[in-house]
Design a protein around this motif. Structure first.
Motif, PDB file in Angstrom:
ATOM      1  N   ALA B  42      69.412 -52.481  39.287  1.00  0.00           N
ATOM      2  CA  ALA B  42      68.247 -52.940  40.047  1.00  0.00           C
ATOM      3  C   ALA B  42      66.996 -53.153  39.190  1.00  0.00           C
ATOM      4  CB  ALA B  42      67.948 -51.929  41.140  1.00  0.00           C
ATOM      5  N   PRO B  43      66.331 -54.278  39.385  1.00  0.00           N
ATOM      6  CA  PRO B  43      65.111 -54.566  38.630  1.00  0.00           C
ATOM      7  C   PRO B  43      64.004 -53.550  38.873  1.00  0.00           C
ATOM      8  CG  PRO B  43      65.868 -56.515  39.817  1.00  0.00           C
ATOM      9  CD  PRO B  43      66.709 -55.378  40.279  1.00  0.00           C
ATOM     10  N   ILE B  45      64.283 -50.355  39.092  1.00  0.00           N
ATOM     11  CA  ILE B  45      64.479 -49.216  38.181  1.00  0.00           C
ATOM     12  C   ILE B  45      63.948 -49.583  36.803  1.00  0.00           C
ATOM     13  CG2 ILE B  45      66.115 -47.624  37.129  1.00  0.00           C
ATOM     14  CD1 ILE B  45      68.090 -48.235  39.317  1.00  0.00           C
ATOM     15  N   CYS B  48      60.255 -49.465  36.531  1.00  0.00           N
ATOM     16  CA  CYS B  48      59.621 -48.139  36.656  1.00  0.00           C
ATOM     17  C   CYS B  48      59.562 -47.485  35.282  1.00  0.00           C
ATOM     18  CB  CYS B  48      60.414 -47.260  37.617  1.00  0.00           C
ATOM     19  SG  CYS B  48      59.784 -45.564  37.683  1.00  0.00           S
ATOM     20  N   GLY B  51      61.824 -44.761  35.185  1.00  0.00           N
ATOM     21  CA  GLY B  51      63.232 -45.082  35.417  1.00  0.00           C
ATOM     22  C   GLY B  51      63.872 -44.393  36.606  1.00  0.00           C
ATOM     23  N   ASP B  53      65.878 -43.790  39.838  1.00  0.00           N
ATOM     24  CA  ASP B  53      66.973 -44.551  40.459  1.00  0.00           C
ATOM     25  C   ASP B  53      66.566 -44.862  41.901  1.00  0.00           C
ATOM     26  OD1 ASP B  53      69.285 -45.669  41.403  1.00  0.00           O
ATOM     27  OD2 ASP B  53      70.606 -44.187  40.485  1.00  0.00           O
TER      28      ASP B  53
END
Lengths: 458, 441
Positions: B42-43, B45, B48, B51, B53
Motif C-alpha cells: 500500500a502506498p 505505508i 508514512c 511505516g 501497516d
C-alpha cells in the motif's frame, strides 16, 4: 407504456411484485399499506393453528458496513386467530379487488386442509400458497420443509387441497433439499397450478463469540433459522432455473430470494419466474422500495422494447447450459487500462495468490502488467478491481471455432489419464514452489523494520 | 468584526479551537474502515515516515479488533495517537491513498488511527512491557517525540532509561508547539502516561542539561546518551525594533498558547512574518483568539511559501489574509509595536530583490515572527567530537543514529533539521535499535 400486469396461473395482479408470506403480510393493515404504496399482491402470513412465538426472532449478516446482506428468522407462522386473518382478507379484497391476495396455508390433517382452504376461499382469497418450506420450528412438528422434503407426502397434501380448492394453488418449495425439481414434480403430479421458490435456507446466521450462542439469542440459547436476504439470490436463481428448464414441471414460477430492486426481479424473470416475491427488503427498507422496483422494471421494458412481462419470462434460459456444452475455444484475456488504474494492486495479489500468477509488478510504476501467456481469462482480477472498467476481459479467440467438453469426450481428445499430455494446465507456466519463500516477508514486519530489514538483518 | 470572539473561558477556547480531526465513533470508524481497499504494497505505508501497516490496522478496526489495531500502530510508532491527529496526513498517508487517483475522498487514516489508539489509551489495556533487564542504561536528553520514542524502544530492549527534560511536561512540541486545534493537551499527555505506565522509563522534568559538567556526569553513569533535543528559540531577524513589546517568536507564542489557552492576549491587528507551516499556525491561532485582522507577510510569492497548501487554506478559512512579496525592514512604534515597515520585493530568476522606493508601514499592534528556529549549537559544542553539518544539524549514521561521538546518538529535529512528530518518532525507534546494536557488541 409497457404493461406490468400479470395473470399468474389465474391470479391477476397489476404488477409482478408480491410481498412474500412473512412478517410484512401479518395483517390487513400492513397489506393495505403495501397496496397503497404500489405492491401488486401479497401472500398472507401463513395461516394455520395459531402459534406462540419466542422473543428475539431475527438475526442478520452484515458485510463490513453493509447491514443485512443476509437475514434469518426463527419466527413461526401466524400467531393470530384464523378468524381475525380471514376477516381482514375480506376487508382487503373489498378495498383492493384488483390486487392479488393469496392465502398461505400450513396445517396437518386432511380435514384441516379442507377446512382452511374452504374458509380462505370464502373470505375472498385469490389463491393459495401451500407452505412446504419453513425450515425452522414448524418442520419439527412435521409441517413446512418436512413436507417439502418428502415428495410423496407433498403430493398427497396437494391432492387433498385440490379436492376442495376452486382458486389457483401454488406450492412453495424448500431449498433445503438436494434436487429442487423432485418436490416441484410432486407438486405437478398432485395437480398444483404453480410453484413458488425458494423458501428460506436452514441456517445459523452467526455466533455471539462472547456468549457462545447462535444468533438470534433466546435466553442464552438459539436455534437454526431460515436464511434469506440479498445473499441467497444466487441460490434462488439457480433453483428457479432448474425448475423452469425441467421439461416435465411446466408450471408458472413465482420467484423468491434476494429480490431487493428491479434488477433482481428482472434476473428472476429472465430465468423463468413470472411473478416475484419480496420479504427481507421490505423488512429492511419498508414498502416504499416498490416505487424504485416498478419504475426500474418499466424503464427496463421500455429500453428493451418489451410490452409485457411475458415478453421476457425465461429469456435467459436458452443461454443456461450444462458446463459440458460450453465453448472451450472461447478465450478472454485480462486487459488493464493503465489510464484508469489507481495502483491498488489488488489484481496483482489476487492473481498471484488466488489464481494463476499471470500479473506482475514492474519497478517504477504501480500499474500491474498482465503476463499474457499465463492469463487463463478467469475474470478474478476484473472482479476485485475497484475501478469501473479498468480491467476488461477482452476476447482473443477468432470467434469462429467451437468445441465443447462433450464433443471432446466424444472425439477422444479429452484427458483420460493422471499424467495426460492433454491436461489443461500442462503447458502453463507455474513458478517453482521455493520461489515463494520470503517473497513477501517484509510485509510481516512492523514500521521501519520493513524498509531496513535487509540493511540491519532484523 | 472578527471572525471569532475572543475566548474568555475554557469552553469558548475549546469552541474556537475545535479539533480538526475529532474522535470518530464506532459507526463512523466502521464506515470509514469499510472503504479501505486493502491495497497490496500500500502506498499509504510507504508514505508514512514510521511505516505503519495502515491497511492492517484499518482491517483490524473493521473486524472489531481495535486493540490489535492499536498494537499495529504502536509497534511502528509510539506517538500513534499524536501522529493520527497532528501529522500532515494530506501530504503523507492520505495524500498517497489510491482513492485520490480516482477522485474519491481518501480514507481518513489519521482519524482512524486516533480512534484505535484512543480506545486502548482509555481502556488502559497494556500492549507492551519492558524487556528483561540487560544491566545497561541509557540517558535520554529531551522528552519530545524522539526522546520518548527512544525511551520506549530502549526499555523494550531491556535498558534502564532516564529521560531528562528541561520543561515540565513530556511530548515536546506535541504539547508545546502544535496548534491546539490539532491536538489537546489532555490527549497528548494521556498518551505519554499510557506509554510510561507500560515501559517504565524514569522521567526527570524541569531538569535541563546545559553544562559540560552535567554531560560528564551522564557520560560516566550511562552506557549511551540519546540526544532528542530538538531545536531552539525562534531565530532573531536582526531588525531594528525587534525587542519592542508584542513582538514575539511564533514558537514562544504557541508554547504560551498551549499552556495558558484563552489567558494569553493577542493583538487586534496581528502581522505574522513567514511563509512556513508555523507561520500558518500562528496566524490561524491569532484569528481564533479573536484578532480582528491577521496578516501573513511573506518575502516571496504565494506559491513559493514553504507551508502545505492545506495549512494556508486553513488560515484563509479563519480570515487570515496574505501579503506577499514584502520584506520587513523595521518594527516601528515606541515601547509597543505599532507597525512593520516593509519594502516590496520581486523574485527574478529565483532571487528576491527589494524594489527601491516601495517602502510602506503596515500598522499593527502585534508581530509574530515565524522565521525558523535556531539550532542548539552552543549546547552541541559541549559534546567532544560531535560534528554538525553546515546547517547546524547533528551528523549521524542514517541507520543507527550514532553521532561522531560514539557514545551519543541522535534523532528528531536536532538531527533532521526540523520535521514532523512522525519523523522524530520513526527515527528514534531506529536509533534505539542502533544503540542496542552498539551496546551489544
Amino acid at each position: 407504456m409497457p404493461d406490468l400486469s400479470i395473470n399468474f396461473a389465474g391470479i391477476k395482479s397489476p404488477n409482478p411484485f408480491w410481498l412474500a408470506s412473512a412478517p410484512p403480510t401479518n395483517s390487513g393493515y400492513q397489506i393495505m399499506k403495501a397496496f397503497d404504496a404500489g405492491w401488486g399482491g401479497a401472500v398472507w402470513k401463513t395461516l394455520g393453528v395459531p402459534v406462540v412465538n419466542v422473543s428475539s426472532r431475527y438475526g442478520g449478516v452484515n458485510y463490513r458496513d453493509k447491514r443485512l446482506v443476509g437475514f434469518n428468522n426463527i419466527e413461526l407462522i401466524s400467531d393470530r386467530p384464523l378468524a381475525d386473518n380471514l376477516r381482514e382478507i375480506e376487508e382487503v379484497k373489498k378495498r383492493f379487488p384488483n390486487h392479488a391476495v393469496i392465502a398461505s396455508l400450513m396445517v396437518q390433517s386432511r380435514q384441516e386442509w379442507h377446512d382452511i382452504v374452504r374458509q380462505s376461499q370464502d373470505a375472498g382469497a385469490d389463491g393459495f400458497e401451500l407452505n412446504f418450506g419453513c425450515p425452522h420450528g414448524m418442520c419439527e412438528r412435521g409441517m413446512g420443509s418436512a413436507v417439502g422434503q418428502e415428495p410423496k407426502i407433498l403430493q398427497m397434501i396437494v391432492e387433498w387441497v385440490m379436492e376442495v380448492a376452486t382458486k389457483p394453488v401454488i406450492v412453495k418449495l424448500t431449498p433445503n433439499i438436494s434436487d429442487i425439481t423432485e418436490p416441484a414434480l410432486a407438486a405437478r403430479r398432485g395437480g398444483a397450478d404453480a410453484i413458488s421458490l425458494i423458501n428460506t435456507i436452514q441456517s445459523i446466521v452467526g455466533v455471539d463469540i462472547d456468549q457462545f450462542a447462535p444468533y438470534p439469542i433466546v435466553d442464552g440459547k438459539g436455534s437454526n433459522g431460515g436464511y434469506c436476504g440479498p445473499a441467497v439470490k444466487p441460490i434462488a436463481l439457480n433453483m428457479v432455473k432448474n425448475c423452469a428448464q425441467h421439461p416435465d414441471i411446466k408450471l408458472p414460477i413465482s420467484g423468491i430470494g434476494g429480490i431487493e430492486n428491479w434488477r433482481d426481479a428482472v434476473e428472476h424473470i429472465l430465468l423463468g419466474a413470472s411473478s416475484v416475491q419480496v420479504c427481507t427488503a421490505a423488512m429492511h427498507f419498508g414498502f416504499g422500495i416498490i416505487r424504485e422496483m416498478t419504475s426500474g422494471l418499466e424503464q427496463y421494458m421500455v429500453d428493451k422494447g418489451f410490452s409485457t412481462i411475458y415478453d421476457f419470462v425465461g429469456k435467459a434460459l436458452p443461454n443456461v447450459l450444462p458446463w459440458e456444452q460450453l465453448n472451450m475455444k472461447y478465450k478472454v484475456m485480462a486487459n488493464i487500462h493503465a489510464e484508469k488504474c489507481i495502483g491498488c494492486q489488488l489484481c496483482y495479489t489476487a492473481c498471484e495468490d488466488g489464481a494463476h500468477q499471470a500479473i506482475r509488478l514492474n519497478a517504477g510504476t504501480r500499474v500491474p502488467e498482465i503476463i499474457e501467456e499465463n492469463c487463463v481469462g478467469c475474470n478474478l482480477c476484473s472482479l476485485v478491481c475497484p475501478v469501473e472498467d479498468c480491467i476488461t476481459m477482452d476476447r482473443t479467440d477468432s470467434g469462429t471455432e467451437h468445441i465443447t467438453w462433450k464433443e471432446r469426450v466424444a472425439a477422444g481428445t479429452a484427458p483420460t489419464e493422471f499424467n495426460d499430455e492433454r491436461a489443461g494446465g500442462r503447458h502453463h507456466w507455474v513458478p517453482e514452489p521455493s520461489a515463494a519463500l520470503g517473497k513477501e516477508r517484509h510485509k510481516t514486519l512492523p514500521g521501519k523494520a520493513r524498509v531496513y530489514a535487509g540493511d540491519l538483518g532484523l | 468584526m472578527a471572525e471569532f470572539f475572543t475566548p474568555t473561558t475554557e469552553q469558548e477556547f475549546a469552541a474556537n479551537f475545535a479539533q480538526l480531526k475529532p474522535l470518530m465513533n464506532r459507526t463512523e470508524a466502521l464506515y470509514e474502515s469499510s472503504r479501505c481497499l486493502f491495497c497490496f504494497d500500500a502506498p499509504c505505508i510507504k508514505a508514512c515516515p514510521s511505516g505503519i501497516d495502515i491497511p492492517q490496522f484499518i482491517r483490524q478496526i473493521n473486524s472489531g479488533n481495535e486493540t490489535g489495531a492499536a498494537r499495529t500502530i504502536y509497534e511502528a510508532n509510539y506517538f500513534g495517537n499524536a501522529c493520527g491527529k497532528v501529522c500532515p496526513t494530506e501530504v503523507l498517508c492520505e495524500g498517497a491513498c489510491v482513492y485520490n487517483l480516482q477522485d474519491v475522498k481518501p480514507i481518513e487514516i489519521g482519524r482512524l488511527q486516533s480512534y484505535a489508539t484512543t480506545k486502548v489509551i482509555e481502556s488502559g489495556k497494556k500492549l507492551f512491557s519492558p524487556g528483561a533487564a540487560n544491566g545497561k542504561s541509557v540517558a535520554v536528553i529531551g522528552a519530545g517525540p524522539a526522546g520518548i520514542s527512544a525511551a520506549c524502544e530502549l526499555r523494550a530492549l531491556g535498558y534502564a532509561v532516564d529521560v531528562f527534560e528541561a520543561k515540565a511536561q513530556p511530548s515536546g512540541l506535541t504539547v508545546y508547539g502544535v496548534a491546539p486545534y490539532k491536538i489537546t493537551n489532555e490527549e497528548t499527555l494521556a498518551e505519554m502516561d499510557y506509554l510510561q505506565a507500560q515501559f517504565g522509563y524514569n522521567t526527570h522534568f524541569n531538569s535541563p542539561i546545559n553544562s559540560r559538567e552535567e554531560l560528564m556526569k551522564l557520560e560516566n553513569k550511562y552506557d549511551a546518551i540519546f540526544l532528542g533535543i530538538g531545536l531552539g528559540k525562534t531565530n532573531a531577524l536582526g531588525l531594528p525594533g525587534e525587542n519592542k513589546i508584542n513582538c514575539t517568536g511564533a514558537v514562544e507564542f504557541i508554547a504560551e498558547l498551549r499552556q495558558h489557552h484563552h489567558e494569553i492576549a493577542v493583538g487586534r491587528k496581528v502581522i505574522v512574518l513567514g511563509g512556513g507551516n508555523t507561520a500558518m499556525d500562528a496566524a490561524s491561532e491569532s484569528a481564533r483568539l479573536g484578532a480582528e485582522q491577521v496578516t501573513l507577510a511573506y518575502r516571496r510569492g504565494k506559491e513559493e511559501m514553504g507551508a502545505y497548501e492545506f495549512e494556508y487554506d486553513l488560515a484563509k478559512g479563519v480570515g487570515v489574509s496574505g501579503l506577499f512579496n514584502v520584506a520587513p525592514l523595521e518594527i516601528v512604534g515606541d515601547d509597543y509595536v505599532a507597525g512593520v515597515r516593509f519594502i516590496r520585493t520581486e523574485t527574478i530568476n529565483g532571487k528576491v530583490s527589494e524594489i527601491a522606493g516601495s517602502e510602506f508601514v503596515e500598522p499593527c499592534d502585534m508581530v509574530i515572527k515565524a522565521t525558523g528556529q535556531a539550532k542548539q549549537t552552543e549546547f552541541l559544542r559541549l559534546i567532544p567530537g560531535l560534528e554538525v553539518d553546515g546547517k547546524g544539524r547533528i551528523v549521524a549514521n542514517a541507520h543507527t543514529g550514532q553521532t561522531t561521538n560514539p557514545k551519543y546518538f541522535a534523532s528528531g529535529d536536532a538531527w533532521n533539521g526540523g520535521a514532523e512528530v512522525v519523523n522524530a518518532a520513526a527515527e528514534a525507534k531506529l536509533t534505539a535499535r542502533g544503540i542496542h546494536a552498539y551496546l551489544s557488541k
